[in-house]
Design an enzyme around this catalytic site. Structure first.
Site, PDB file in Angstrom:
ATOM      1  N   ASP A  33       1.045  -1.343   0.044  1.00 15.70           N
ATOM      2  CA  ASP A  33       0.204  -0.417   0.061  1.00 15.70           C
ATOM      3  C   ASP A  33       0.901   1.175  -0.255  1.00 15.70           C
ATOM      4  O   ASP A  33       2.241   1.105  -0.644  1.00 15.70           O
ATOM      5  CB  ASP A  33      -0.860  -0.221   1.383  1.00 15.70           C
ATOM      6  N   HIS A  67      -3.187   6.007   3.884  1.00 17.04           N
ATOM      7  CA  HIS A  67      -4.098   4.098   3.099  1.00 17.04           C
ATOM      8  C   HIS A  67      -3.045   3.516   4.271  1.00 17.04           C
ATOM      9  O   HIS A  67      -4.139   2.618   4.283  1.00 17.04           O
ATOM     10  CB  HIS A  67      -3.568   4.864   2.577  1.00 17.04           C
ATOM     11  N   SER A 117     -11.428  -0.495   0.244  1.00 22.47           N
ATOM     12  CA  SER A 117     -10.002  -0.724   0.996  1.00 22.47           C
ATOM     13  C   SER A 117     -10.490  -0.679   2.315  1.00 22.47           C
ATOM     14  O   SER A 117      -8.968  -2.082   2.627  1.00 22.47           O
ATOM     15  CB  SER A 117      -9.041   0.529   0.586  1.00 22.47           C
TER      16      SER A 117
END
Length: 396
Positions: A98, A137, A320
């Site tokens: 990620d 994220h 996600s």
């Protein structure tokens, strides 16, 4: 990925955030809903009532509705996350491919002076071995998978492998290189890889599909993938279209921040379970998990107003955010079944899921009506009848 959450619940959402901030800021186990076994507590018990030895319980702030939802079949939410002592993910490593990892967040702190649980893999954006997370994220996802308070597999280790830049975008070639890195550098023991990213089918998608498939088939690594956030058929997005992966779409619950009603029948009728509006659905999705207004560790300045500390948290929504819940359940299963092949883990999770709860006009033909259940081996059937008779990719 999905962007910042919140707002949709109005005052209820703000109240949930305030409660969580108060409870999680101190870093004390008691404030996060834990107490040592046997300690007196009027509000919190270390073991579920009547559960006896081997059962643990975390009393939840309403912001953590995602954990609350996955450990029960029926609504309303009961404000608890229960799990067995063997459900910690010990000995399992989750590789979050990620935007990197903020290792110093307290969600990744070791337990009782044990070894560090958060580790850096490689940074394919900057081509170095310090995959810091400037977007946030990856840290958000990692904490939902293995965080002490906001996570599912609370004793698993996590390795951050960076392929996304500070804006949440990256090159397919870097993702391919990262998957190869995992295959060559993963530590002994069971592993789970999360891919909360993807690309539309086209001339480049095959180059992403093949290494994902190889990691599962040849390396025996479980890969959990986001279906994507474009409200299209998930079969048109890679690598969520790869059959060997476990592809996750995002669900939502209208009443997630509402106080529980006194009447259970009314609660079941009121608690409409739907989708994240932009979730990709269709036959390439394997199951749904909560993905709207998810509260987890903040590791990037843009997600928590520039104030990144070991105690900072942020909201986010998208497919996600559903992925790490599934990865955490997989890690918990792999602790007690370390030799299980990815297809076996996938089968256990899908057969243990809660069936028939979703209601949405946005479910495309072929979509499974199946929501993640965190205790797939507890002996209860996934198709338990409801109380009522009523029937990733963009933006970061």
């Amino acid at each position: 990925g999905g962007g910042g959450g919140g707002g949709g619940g109005g005052g209820a959402w703000a109240a949930a955030e305030a409660e969580a901030e108060r409870g999680l800021a101190s870093g004390r186990r008691e404030d996060a809903g834990f107490l040592p076994p046997g300690a007196p507590a009027p509000r919190v018990r270390a073991f579920a009532p009547g559960g006896g030895e081997g059962q643990r319980q975390q009393n939840l702030h309403s912001a953590l509705w995602n954990l609350d939802r996955i450990d029960q079949r029926r609504l309303p939410l009961d404000g608890r996350f229960t799990y067995s002592e063997s459900d910690g993910g010990r000995g399992v490593t989750v590789y979050v491919v990620d935007s990197g990892l903020y290792r110093d967040h307290k969600e990744f702190a070791p337990w009782e002076g044990g070894p560090a649980r958060a580790h850096w893999g490689y940074d394919f954006v900057d081509d170095d071995d310090e995959p810091e997370d400037c977007d946030g994220h990856g840290t958000h996802i990692a904490s939902t998978a293995v965080g002490r308070t906001v996570g599912v597999a609370k004793e698993a280790h996590v390795v951050g492998v960076r392929v996304l830049d500070c804006a949440g975008s990256g090159a397919i070639s870097d993702v391919v290189a990262a998957l190869d890195w995992v295959s060559r550098n993963r530590v002994p023991g069971p592993a789970v890889v999360t891919l909360s990213l993807g690309v539309s089918l086209g001339q480049w998608s095959r180059s992403l599909e093949d290494p994902v498939r190889s990691l599962v088939r040849e390396q025996g690594v479980m890969v959990v993938v986001a279906s994507g956030n474009s409200a299209v058929d998930s079969c048109f997005v890679a690598p969520g279209n790869v059959e060997e992966t476990l592809t996750v779409a995002a669900s939502d619950l209208d009443t997630k921040f509402s106080p529980p009603p006194s009447d259970l029948q009314a609660a079941a009728a009121d608690g409409r379970e739907g989708l994240y509006r932009w979730s990709n659905t269709g036959s390439c999705v394997d199951l749904f998990a909560p993905g709207v207004d998810i509260y987890a560790a903040c590791g990037g300045a843009g997600r928590c107003q520039g104030n990144v500390t070991p105690s900072s948290y942020a909201w986010a929504s998208g497919t996600s955010m559903a992925v790490p819940l599934v990865a955490g359940v997989a890690a918990n299963y792999l602790e007690s079944h370390p030799g299980a092949a990815p297809d076996q883990v996938k089968q256990v999770i899908l057969e243990g899921a809660t069936e028939g709860r979703l209601e949405s006009p946005h479910l495309m033909p072929g979509s499974p009506n199946r929501v993640l259940y965190s205790k797939p081996l507890d002996g209860s059937a996934g198709a338990e009848p409801p109380l009522s008779t009523r029937e990733f990719l963009g933006g970061g």
